[in-house]
Design a protein around this motif. Structure first.
Motif, PDB file in Angstrom:
ATOM      1  N   ARG A 195       5.705   4.397  -9.086  1.00  0.00           N
ATOM      2  CA  ARG A 195       7.075   4.621  -8.620  1.00  0.00           C
ATOM      3  C   ARG A 195       7.180   4.430  -7.107  1.00  0.00           C
ATOM      4  O   ARG A 195       8.151   3.842  -6.610  1.00  0.00           O
ATOM      5  N   LEU A 196       6.169   4.924  -6.373  1.00  0.00           N
ATOM      6  CA  LEU A 196       6.168   4.723  -4.919  1.00  0.00           C
ATOM      7  C   LEU A 196       6.042   3.242  -4.582  1.00  0.00           C
ATOM      8  O   LEU A 196       6.745   2.724  -3.711  1.00  0.00           O
ATOM      9  N   GLU A 207      13.979  12.263  -6.308  1.00  0.00           N
ATOM     10  CA  GLU A 207      13.445  11.167  -5.511  1.00  0.00           C
ATOM     11  C   GLU A 207      12.068  11.527  -4.948  1.00  0.00           C
ATOM     12  O   GLU A 207      11.606  12.662  -5.052  1.00  0.00           O
ATOM     13  N   ALA A 208      11.415  10.537  -4.345  1.00  0.00           N
ATOM     14  CA  ALA A 208      10.096  10.775  -3.756  1.00  0.00           C
ATOM     15  C   ALA A 208      10.189  11.832  -2.662  1.00  0.00           C
ATOM     16  O   ALA A 208      11.151  11.849  -1.880  1.00  0.00           O
ATOM     17  N   PRO A 209       9.208  12.720  -2.575  1.00  0.00           N
ATOM     18  CA  PRO A 209       9.211  13.729  -1.503  1.00  0.00           C
ATOM     19  C   PRO A 209       9.283  13.074  -0.128  1.00  0.00           C
ATOM     20  O   PRO A 209       8.798  11.960   0.076  1.00  0.00           O
ATOM     21  N   VAL A 210       9.882  13.786   0.807  1.00  0.00           N
ATOM     22  CA  VAL A 210      10.052  13.293   2.173  1.00  0.00           C
ATOM     23  C   VAL A 210       8.881  13.757   3.031  1.00  0.00           C
ATOM     24  O   VAL A 210       8.549  14.946   3.056  1.00  0.00           O
ATOM     25  N   ARG A 211       8.275  12.831   3.749  1.00  0.00           N
ATOM     26  CA  ARG A 211       7.109  13.182   4.559  1.00  0.00           C
ATOM     27  C   ARG A 211       7.525  13.984   5.798  1.00  0.00           C
ATOM     28  O   ARG A 211       8.458  13.623   6.509  1.00  0.00           O
ATOM     29  N   ALA A 269       1.393  14.440  -4.223  1.00  0.00           N
ATOM     30  CA  ALA A 269       2.407  15.456  -3.952  1.00  0.00           C
ATOM     31  C   ALA A 269       3.550  15.369  -4.956  1.00  0.00           C
ATOM     32  O   ALA A 269       4.002  16.387  -5.500  1.00  0.00           O
ATOM     33  N   TRP A 270       4.018  14.152  -5.222  1.00  0.00           N
ATOM     34  CA  TRP A 270       5.142  13.960  -6.136  1.00  0.00           C
ATOM     35  C   TRP A 270       4.757  14.395  -7.549  1.00  0.00           C
ATOM     36  O   TRP A 270       5.470  15.150  -8.206  1.00  0.00           O
ATOM     37  N   GLY A 319       0.823  -1.199   0.000  1.00  0.00           N
ATOM     38  CA  GLY A 319       0.000   0.000   0.000  1.00  0.00           C
ATOM     39  C   GLY A 319       0.859   1.251   0.000  1.00  0.00           C
ATOM     40  O   GLY A 319       1.936   1.285   0.605  1.00  0.00           O
ATOM     41  N   VAL A 320       0.406   2.270  -0.717  1.00  0.00           N
ATOM     42  CA  VAL A 320       1.094   3.564  -0.733  1.00  0.00           C
ATOM     43  C   VAL A 320       0.081   4.668  -0.492  1.00  0.00           C
ATOM     44  O   VAL A 320      -1.119   4.500  -0.718  1.00  0.00           O
TER      45      VAL A 320
END
Length: 263
Positions: free
Chosen positions: A228-229, A157-161, A109-110, A101-102
């Motif tokens: 991608r996530l 890269e994927a945004p940082v939470r 956001a990405w 799950g993502v």
């Protein structure tokens, strides 16, 4: 011959139906090899299986070739989230592959940030490298509320939470963001805030933020970012337990809330 040439192909199918778009992608490793995005006004159940079959068929692969599934678990439309999660769990069980799950908002956001950056580049107004940027995904939740979270841009890269997904009053959320900005050290304070997603209804509230550049990017989710996530999790050996994977509703459905009030 390198490791990539001898390693069995890792093909992942990714799906999200938490928004007005049924977003799906086919991944080979971390690379997007197919994608479909269908606007269905959250009535995705009528075409989700057909679209997934078409996505696989166009790529010349079948369910036997899929080695993992990724699914957006919300938050978003209650009915929509259930459609994707149910479909992904059913296919994972039938194909005997892992499921991961993502966050729908993380993917939003990405993708929204990438689209916003692209539009700035088209206008020859690119931001300087190294500029701190926050990304605030927004999905309308009615009555002045939004499904939202907070992320920091992270290059390619994927945004940082920075904050968990949740449902918040937009006006209160903007006040919270303003306070967070004021309390953030100057060296890490963002110069740009990106509001991405269903921004039109809440643009006025977002405009209340001052002393920082605010960019509003209307954006509909695309399957490639969910893919991608999900591929990142699956390639790292991460997965969710099939029978306990559930949508992230963030609050009671309206029907459930009404029932509790009646009781």
């Amino acid at each position: 011959m390198n490791d990539e040439e001898v390693r069995p192909r890792q093909r992942f199918l990714a799906l999200d139906t938490a928004t007005a778009v049924m977003a799906a992608a086919l991944m080979e490793g971390g690379k997007v090899t197919g994608e479909v995005n269908v606007r269905g006004e959250r009535n995705h159940s009528v075409h989700v299986i057909t679209e997934l079959e078409g996505l696989l068929s166009d790529a010349g692969v079948s369910g036997r070739d899929i080695t993992g599934l990724a699914v957006g678990v919300g938050p978003g439309s209650y009915t929509g989230v259930r459609i994707a999660v149910t479909a992904a769990k059913t296919l994972a069980w039938a194909w005997k592959v892992p499921v991961a799950g993502v966050s729908t908002l993380h993917a939003l956001a990405w993708g929204g940030w990438a689209q916003g950056r692209s539009k700035l580049a088209d206008k020859q107004a690119t931001l300087q490298d190294g500029v701190n940027q926050w990304i605030i995904p927004v999905l309308d939740a009615r009555r002045g509320q939004v499904y939202t979270g907070l992320f920091a841009a992270n290059g390619e890269e994927a945004p940082v939470r920075l904050e968990p997904d949740g449902i918040r009053l937009m006006t209160s959320w903007v006040e919270e963001l303003a306070q967070r900005l004021a309390n953030t050290d100057e060296s890490t304070r963002p110069e740009v805030l990106w509001f991405v997603g269903e921004t039109e209804l809440h643009a006025q509230a977002a405009a209340g933020l001052t002393k920082v550049l605010v960019q509003a990017v209307p954006y509909e989710l695309e399957g490639c970012w969910v893919g991608r996530l999900g591929a990142e999790r699956l390639l790292n050996g991460e997965q969710d337990e099939l029978h306990t994977l559930v949508p992230n509703y963030t609050q009671l459905a309206e029907a459930e809330a009404n029932l509790l009030r009646q009781r």
